[in-house]
Design an enzyme around this catalytic site. Sequence first.
Site, PDB file in Angstrom:
ATOM      1  N   ARG A  65       0.849  -1.199   0.000  1.00 51.85           N
ATOM      2  CA  ARG A  65       0.000   0.000   0.000  1.00 51.85           C
ATOM      3  C   ARG A  65       0.893   1.262   0.000  1.00 51.85           C
ATOM      4  O   ARG A  65       0.664   2.207  -0.742  1.00 51.85           O
ATOM      5  CB  ARG A  65      -0.902  -0.025   1.250  1.00 51.85           C
ATOM      6  CG  ARG A  65      -1.673   1.238   1.519  1.00 51.85           C
ATOM      7  CD  ARG A  65      -2.958   1.253   0.725  1.00 51.85           C
ATOM      8  NE  ARG A  65      -3.538   2.584   0.675  1.00 51.85           N
ATOM      9  CZ  ARG A  65      -4.786   2.859   1.013  1.00 51.85           C
ATOM     10  NH1 ARG A  65      -5.571   1.910   1.446  1.00 51.85           N
ATOM     11  NH2 ARG A  65      -5.254   4.074   0.888  1.00 51.85           N
ATOM     12  N   ALA A 103      -2.560  11.817  14.651  1.00 48.99           N
ATOM     13  CA  ALA A 103      -3.942  12.007  14.176  1.00 48.99           C
ATOM     14  C   ALA A 103      -4.791  10.776  14.463  1.00 48.99           C
ATOM     15  O   ALA A 103      -6.015  10.848  14.427  1.00 48.99           O
ATOM     16  CB  ALA A 103      -3.958  12.312  12.683  1.00 48.99           C
ATOM     17  N   ASN A 131      -7.013   7.979  16.066  1.00 50.23           N
ATOM     18  CA  ASN A 131      -8.015   8.083  17.131  1.00 50.23           C
ATOM     19  C   ASN A 131      -7.964   6.934  18.113  1.00 50.23           C
ATOM     20  O   ASN A 131      -7.499   5.854  17.743  1.00 50.23           O
ATOM     21  CB  ASN A 131      -9.418   8.129  16.490  1.00 50.23           C
ATOM     22  CG  ASN A 131      -9.775   9.538  16.073  1.00 50.23           C
ATOM     23  OD1 ASN A 131      -9.515  10.491  16.805  1.00 50.23           O
ATOM     24  ND2 ASN A 131     -10.388   9.665  14.906  1.00 50.23           N
ATOM     25  N   HIS A 185     -11.451  15.258  21.297  1.00 50.96           N
ATOM     26  CA  HIS A 185     -11.886  15.172  19.895  1.00 50.96           C
ATOM     27  C   HIS A 185     -12.905  14.035  19.869  1.00 50.96           C
ATOM     28  O   HIS A 185     -12.588  12.891  19.582  1.00 50.96           O
ATOM     29  CB  HIS A 185     -10.698  14.880  18.983  1.00 50.96           C
ATOM     30  CG  HIS A 185     -11.104  14.509  17.581  1.00 50.96           C
ATOM     31  ND1 HIS A 185     -11.852  15.314  16.769  1.00 50.96           N
ATOM     32  CD2 HIS A 185     -10.861  13.388  16.854  1.00 50.96           C
ATOM     33  CE1 HIS A 185     -12.054  14.726  15.611  1.00 50.96           C
ATOM     34  NE2 HIS A 185     -11.468  13.549  15.634  1.00 50.96           N
TER      35      HIS A 185
END
Length: 324
Positions: free
Chosen positions: A42, A121, A123, A178
């Site tokens: 990937r 970034a 979560n 967040h």
Amino acid sequence: MQQNIRKVAIIGTGLVGSSAAYSILNQGICDELLMIDINTERAVGECLDLSHCIDFTNSRTKVHTATYQELGDVDIVVITAGPPPKPGQTRLDTIGIGAKIMADIIPQIMASGFNGIFLIASNPVDIMTYHVWKLSGLPRNQVIGTGTSLDSSRLKTYLSEILDVDPRSIYGYTMGEHGDSQFAAWSHVTVGGKPLLQIIEEQKDKLGHIDLDQMVEDVKKVGFEILKRKGTTYYGIGNAIAFITKSILNDDHKIIALSCVLDGEYGETDLCTGVPAIITRQGLKEVVELHLTEAEQEKFAHSTNVLRDYMASIGYEKKALELV
Ligand code: NAD
């Protein structure tokens, strides 16, 4: 001539990582972009595709795959590895897998001699940022998370549509997790320097219908509205990552709502959450301490309590709340 090559690495070359890379390349933010993924094919595919953008951009950024051993002289390592929440899950539901991924990759990065800035970034971002801070052993200025930067931008987007003002002329933040326990510090939202609450008061006929509580609910839920329609979100966070990366490398001293390790600010220690922060080439320079209203302080305390409960689930001791 002294060479000052700006190097950024992105770990996790899925939708968020590749969107961030695309944005970074298009803005010529760094000279070299290194991409790593557990799925090496990937990463190779993304690098090949991204490298074909260069002829159409303004600067020649070199983009290539890398190993963790090659990260010793990188300025910023961006971490976007980890699964996005599935329909019906919250960001906090991915905590166990996220924690394992960080425990796998951070020691490998530190073994390279890396001494730059971590930008997280993945979560749940506040807890992953704290986890990376602990795992890396770096000082708190070198470990920051994207926090509520995207949520604050979403809030400003809604306001800009109602007020017909450029979102970049609106200053304000959502703070805290967040996630679902975040809140807007409405007492500090200004439009061209004028307090929003005052504008609404003065223009009751035109703006009296605005439901501020509902707007915060919409900010919390919009990620899932996107998820329902296209699987996950990546352009907004991709640009947020590029924006923060550029602010660090340019030593801009910008104030952005980021996930920072608190050390007494807002009456909290030993915890990461979304707060406005001044960002420089050294990472976090200063957490901006807003004078929150009593109601806002209570919401902040509630949000940090939610985060502490989840931190305890991955082995971090829950401490008593200290409210200012
Ligand atoms: P994705 O599934 O498209 O990509 C994740 C990538 O991480 C995959 O390519 C996977 O192979 C890689 N990966 C997994 N384990 C790894 C490991 N041990 N080492 C290296 N790479 C590894 O997911 P996505 O949509 O790109 O989301 C990535 C993360 O970003 C998620 O945690 C998601 O919740 C989060 N996210 C954060 C925000 C925010 O505002 N902070 C916004 C959107 C998404």
